[in-house]
Design a protein around this motif. Structure first.
Motif, PDB file in Angstrom:
ATOM      1  N   LEU A   1       0.466  -1.075  -0.239  1.00 45.64           N
ATOM      2  CA  LEU A   1      -0.078  -0.134   0.665  1.00 45.64           C
ATOM      3  C   LEU A   1       0.875   1.288   0.125  1.00 45.64           C
ATOM      4  N   VAL A   2       0.589   2.637  -0.413  1.00 47.85           N
ATOM      5  CA  VAL A   2       0.523   3.617  -0.324  1.00 47.85           C
ATOM      6  C   VAL A   2       1.071   4.242   1.172  1.00 47.85           C
ATOM      7  N   SER A   3       1.086   3.792   2.273  1.00 44.48           N
ATOM      8  CA  SER A   3       0.900   4.216   3.875  1.00 44.48           C
ATOM      9  C   SER A   3       2.625   2.867   3.893  1.00 44.48           C
ATOM     10  N   ASP A   4       2.723   1.803   3.224  1.00 41.17           N
ATOM     11  CA  ASP A   4       4.361   1.048   3.604  1.00 41.17           C
ATOM     12  C   ASP A   4       4.801   2.085   2.587  1.00 41.17           C
ATOM     13  N   ILE A   5       5.349   2.407   1.658  1.00 40.60           N
ATOM     14  CA  ILE A   5       6.204   3.252   1.442  1.00 40.60           C
ATOM     15  C   ILE A   5       6.639   4.526   1.350  1.00 40.60           C
ATOM     16  N   LEU A   6       4.933   5.291   2.093  1.00 38.80           N
ATOM     17  CA  LEU A   6       5.347   6.721   3.433  1.00 38.80           C
ATOM     18  C   LEU A   6       6.036   5.722   5.140  1.00 38.80           C
ATOM     19  N   ARG A   7       6.077   4.538   4.657  1.00 42.81           N
ATOM     20  CA  ARG A   7       6.841   4.324   6.039  1.00 42.81           C
ATOM     21  C   ARG A   7       7.298   4.311   6.408  1.00 42.81           C
ATOM     22  N   SER A   8       8.493   3.573   4.968  1.00 41.45           N
ATOM     23  CA  SER A   8       9.268   3.744   4.820  1.00 41.45           C
ATOM     24  C   SER A   8      10.110   4.994   4.772  1.00 41.45           C
TER      25      SER A   8
END
Length: 146
Positions: free
Chosen positions: A2-9
């Protein structure tokens, strides 16, 4: 993924500027921060537009050095394509490919939650494929039961 995974990284830091700011200030900010796009916010901190390297090149090609006297709101792109933190990465890839977009603001209930670039998406997809490949290699090494 998900996009949230990218932002978390990558993090959620977003560099923004107001629409009434001089274009020259925007390009100086982009240079100083080593970024390819700025989110343009309205007076309430809401997404109003986006200014990317593409708009910088277009403005300079159109007006030459006179572009430096214009304001950000004269040159920004609006409306802005956006993503949500809950969007799957493949949806973001489709938006970016179809719209020829390299920077996509992420909105969470109209609040700017981050920004993802095409590089971020490629990096996440590559990591996903490397992980899948490793899992398949691990499975191939399992002893077979006859």
């Amino acid at each position: 993924m998900l996009v949230s995974d990218i932002l978390r990284s990558k993090g959620t830091q977003v560099f923004a500027i107001g629409g009434d700011a001089p274009f020259s200030a925007a390009i100086q900010m982009m240079r100083d921060r080593k970024i390819g796009a700025l989110v343009v916010e309205d007076a309430n901190g809401r997404l109003d537009g986006i200014l990317s390297e593409r708009e910088v090149v277009a403005a300079l090609a159109t007006w030459g050095e006179d572009a430096l006297e214009r304001t950000v709101c004269e040159l920004m792109v609006t409306p802005v394509a956006t993503a949500r933190p809950t969007d799957p990465v493949h949806r973001v890839m489709t938006i970016m490919t179809q719209g020829r977009i390299r920077h996509l603001p992420v909105l969470d209930d109209e609040i700017i939650a981050g920004i993802v670039s095409v590089g971020d998406v490629v990096k996440s997809r590559l990591a996903e494929k490397i992980h899948e490949n490793q899992v398949l290699q691990d499975i191939a090494r399992w002893p077979r039961v006859a």
